[in-house]
Design a protein around this motif. Sequence first.
Motif, PDB file in Angstrom:
ATOM      1  N   PRO A   5      44.528  50.680  45.341  1.00  0.00           N
ATOM      2  CA  PRO A   5      43.181  50.781  44.771  1.00  0.00           C
ATOM      3  C   PRO A   5      42.957  49.859  43.580  1.00  0.00           C
ATOM      4  O   PRO A   5      41.833  49.387  43.357  1.00  0.00           O
ATOM      5  CB  PRO A   5      43.071  52.257  44.371  1.00  0.00           C
ATOM      6  CG  PRO A   5      44.476  52.753  44.294  1.00  0.00           C
ATOM      7  CD  PRO A   5      45.241  51.964  45.310  1.00  0.00           C
ATOM      8  N   LEU A   6      44.009  49.586  42.807  1.00  0.00           N
ATOM      9  CA  LEU A   6      43.871  48.676  41.675  1.00  0.00           C
ATOM     10  C   LEU A   6      43.474  47.284  42.158  1.00  0.00           C
ATOM     11  O   LEU A   6      42.564  46.645  41.609  1.00  0.00           O
ATOM     12  CB  LEU A   6      45.178  48.602  40.881  1.00  0.00           C
ATOM     13  CG  LEU A   6      45.234  47.557  39.760  1.00  0.00           C
ATOM     14  CD1 LEU A   6      44.199  47.872  38.684  1.00  0.00           C
ATOM     15  CD2 LEU A   6      46.633  47.502  39.149  1.00  0.00           C
ATOM     16  N   VAL A   7      44.135  46.814  43.206  1.00  0.00           N
ATOM     17  CA  VAL A   7      43.841  45.490  43.738  1.00  0.00           C
ATOM     18  C   VAL A   7      42.477  45.469  44.410  1.00  0.00           C
ATOM     19  O   VAL A   7      41.738  44.484  44.304  1.00  0.00           O
ATOM     20  CB  VAL A   7      44.943  45.031  44.707  1.00  0.00           C
ATOM     21  CG1 VAL A   7      44.621  43.669  45.286  1.00  0.00           C
ATOM     22  CG2 VAL A   7      46.289  44.988  44.002  1.00  0.00           C
ATOM     23  N   LEU A   8      42.129  46.530  45.080  1.00  0.00           N
ATOM     24  CA  LEU A   8      40.804  46.597  45.703  1.00  0.00           C
ATOM     25  C   LEU A   8      39.708  46.427  44.655  1.00  0.00           C
ATOM     26  O   LEU A   8      38.744  45.673  44.863  1.00  0.00           O
ATOM     27  CB  LEU A   8      40.635  47.931  46.426  1.00  0.00           C
ATOM     28  CG  LEU A   8      41.487  48.134  47.682  1.00  0.00           C
ATOM     29  CD1 LEU A   8      41.364  49.572  48.172  1.00  0.00           C
ATOM     30  CD2 LEU A   8      41.071  47.163  48.787  1.00  0.00           C
ATOM     31  N   ALA A   9      39.854  47.105  43.520  1.00  0.00           N
ATOM     32  CA  ALA A   9      38.873  46.963  42.451  1.00  0.00           C
ATOM     33  C   ALA A   9      38.882  45.550  41.879  1.00  0.00           C
ATOM     34  O   ALA A   9      37.827  44.990  41.549  1.00  0.00           O
ATOM     35  CB  ALA A   9      39.134  47.982  41.349  1.00  0.00           C
ATOM     36  N   GLN A  10      40.072  44.964  41.793  1.00  0.00           N
ATOM     37  CA  GLN A  10      40.171  43.614  41.239  1.00  0.00           C
ATOM     38  C   GLN A  10      39.533  42.573  42.146  1.00  0.00           C
ATOM     39  O   GLN A  10      39.058  41.535  41.667  1.00  0.00           O
ATOM     40  CB  GLN A  10      41.642  43.264  40.970  1.00  0.00           C
ATOM     41  CG  GLN A  10      42.207  43.989  39.757  1.00  0.00           C
ATOM     42  CD  GLN A  10      43.653  43.624  39.503  1.00  0.00           C
ATOM     43  OE1 GLN A  10      44.384  43.221  40.409  1.00  0.00           O
ATOM     44  NE2 GLN A  10      44.073  43.761  38.259  1.00  0.00           N
ATOM     45  N   VAL A  11      39.517  42.831  43.450  1.00  0.00           N
ATOM     46  CA  VAL A  11      38.819  41.919  44.361  1.00  0.00           C
ATOM     47  C   VAL A  11      37.352  41.815  43.957  1.00  0.00           C
ATOM     48  O   VAL A  11      36.778  40.713  43.855  1.00  0.00           O
ATOM     49  CB  VAL A  11      38.944  42.403  45.817  1.00  0.00           C
ATOM     50  CG1 VAL A  11      37.996  41.610  46.722  1.00  0.00           C
ATOM     51  CG2 VAL A  11      40.373  42.248  46.315  1.00  0.00           C
ATOM     52  N   VAL A  12      36.733  42.949  43.700  1.00  0.00           N
ATOM     53  CA  VAL A  12      35.317  42.961  43.324  1.00  0.00           C
ATOM     54  C   VAL A  12      35.138  42.370  41.921  1.00  0.00           C
ATOM     55  O   VAL A  12      34.206  41.598  41.675  1.00  0.00           O
ATOM     56  CB  VAL A  12      34.760  44.392  43.380  1.00  0.00           C
ATOM     57  CG1 VAL A  12      33.262  44.398  43.089  1.00  0.00           C
ATOM     58  CG2 VAL A  12      35.030  45.014  44.749  1.00  0.00           C
ATOM     59  N   GLN A  13      36.034  42.705  41.006  1.00  0.00           N
ATOM     60  CA  GLN A  13      35.933  42.180  39.645  1.00  0.00           C
ATOM     61  C   GLN A  13      36.107  40.667  39.604  1.00  0.00           C
ATOM     62  O   GLN A  13      35.536  39.991  38.745  1.00  0.00           O
ATOM     63  CB  GLN A  13      36.971  42.849  38.747  1.00  0.00           C
ATOM     64  CG  GLN A  13      36.644  44.309  38.450  1.00  0.00           C
ATOM     65  CD  GLN A  13      37.728  44.995  37.645  1.00  0.00           C
ATOM     66  OE1 GLN A  13      38.873  45.129  38.088  1.00  0.00           O
ATOM     67  NE2 GLN A  13      37.380  45.427  36.454  1.00  0.00           N
ATOM     68  N   GLY A  14      36.900  40.136  40.539  1.00  0.00           N
ATOM     69  CA  GLY A  14      37.090  38.702  40.588  1.00  0.00           C
ATOM     70  C   GLY A  14      35.923  37.967  41.209  1.00  0.00           C
ATOM     71  O   GLY A  14      35.574  36.863  40.798  1.00  0.00           O
ATOM     72  N   ALA A  15      35.300  38.585  42.202  1.00  0.00           N
ATOM     73  CA  ALA A  15      34.224  37.921  42.941  1.00  0.00           C
ATOM     74  C   ALA A  15      32.859  38.142  42.302  1.00  0.00           C
ATOM     75  O   ALA A  15      31.970  37.295  42.422  1.00  0.00           O
ATOM     76  CB  ALA A  15      34.200  38.414  44.385  1.00  0.00           C
ATOM     77  N   GLU A  16      32.676  39.283  41.635  1.00  0.00           N
ATOM     78  CA  GLU A  16      31.392  39.629  41.037  1.00  0.00           C
ATOM     79  C   GLU A  16      31.506  39.592  39.511  1.00  0.00           C
ATOM     80  O   GLU A  16      32.581  39.798  38.951  1.00  0.00           O
ATOM     81  CB  GLU A  16      30.952  41.035  41.475  1.00  0.00           C
ATOM     82  CG  GLU A  16      30.832  41.209  42.982  1.00  0.00           C
ATOM     83  CD  GLU A  16      29.729  40.368  43.585  1.00  0.00           C
ATOM     84  OE1 GLU A  16      28.683  40.211  42.917  1.00  0.00           O
ATOM     85  OE2 GLU A  16      29.911  39.870  44.715  1.00  0.00           O
ATOM     86  N   THR A  17      30.406  39.351  38.841  1.00  0.00           N
ATOM     87  CA  THR A  17      30.371  39.418  37.379  1.00  0.00           C
ATOM     88  C   THR A  17      29.995  40.838  36.998  1.00  0.00           C
ATOM     89  O   THR A  17      28.824  41.233  37.074  1.00  0.00           O
ATOM     90  CB  THR A  17      29.357  38.417  36.808  1.00  0.00           C
ATOM     91  OG1 THR A  17      29.692  37.115  37.264  1.00  0.00           O
ATOM     92  CG2 THR A  17      29.385  38.439  35.283  1.00  0.00           C
TER      93      THR A  17
END
Length: 367
Positions: free
Chosen positions: A151-163
């Motif tokens: 789940p940490l990486v899943l959230a980071q995917v969005v944090q990396g792609a979205e502002t």
Amino acid sequence: MPETLSDRQLNRATLARQWMLERADIAIPDAVTFLLGLQAQTTNTPYIALWNRIAGFTHGALTALITDKTLLRATTMRTTLHLHTVPDMRRIRPLMQPVLDRTFSSVAKSRAINADRLDVNRRGVAIIDEAPMTSGELGRRLREHFPDSDPLVLAQVVQGAETLIQIPPTRIWGHGGAPLLMRIEKWIGQGLGDPIPLPQLVLRYLSAYGPASVKDMQTWCGLTRLAPAFDAVREDLVEFRGEDGRVLYDLPNAPRPDSDTPAPVRFLPDYDNVFLGFADRSRLQPTYARERMVVVNGYVATFTMDGFIAGNWTVNRTKDSLTLDLAPFRKLSKAEKTDIEAEALAMGAFLADGMAKVAVEWRPLVG
């Protein structure tokens, strides 16, 4: 041959640009713009940073600008949190996307993500647009759809792609909760713009941090191969050498005070632009300080004497008291200690904000 600048000369030039030789009478948004944002890893870091730089600065003034959406806190340079004005967030963040992608790829190698990143991001956008939420909640919601992934990486995917903007009431003075996130499009009603041209960014960086090297700027922002951007504005720059022979660039009319210009004591937060803006930090960090600054999961808060880091400070709080514990990195004279204690009490009063009695304690010099 270009003029050689000593570390002491670089120190005074940097402190002058950063309004740390004398506090400035400047509006907060103008200061944040000039500095190209403020490091904002912790809630209080930008408050302390601006208190060091702006005359008459108050907690409420900055909180109001965050609440009314004049200033935005999100991940930009070096994939770390920064506080920017809206125009700079919209132009600097897209420029940093390669750095964010590179960082994510490194993290993903060590953690499990068994899902397509585009699918994860699409689902994440739909989830976070329902309501502001923490990164932890976003990761848990995403795992319902991608159960085989961390789940940490899943959230980071969005944090990396979205502002994702960290929004009030979290991440303002006096609030210690986990930050609530919202996409920039939802928070201010507009998305990112065209990235700022690199040559323009070079000029702005040198204005606030020069004289500096190409490597210094690369360390500051996390981008690589910036030499061509410096070459593009080479006719607008002057060239110097550091004590070790490294090439330094600057704007011709930028302030470079005499090396004997007085520099007052300053108490820096654990993350501050004036320290993190360079690859070679000897202009602020003497050898004795570098040897004693043990860095674990971040940087220690430090205080300066005569412009250079001379020790670190920590805060101990009780219900009705606040004590600044000072640990020197070198032997200090009685007069130096007096000056440091005076600024420590002022910093303590700022931190206490009228809610506690302030005191200062010294730790013994070790070694």
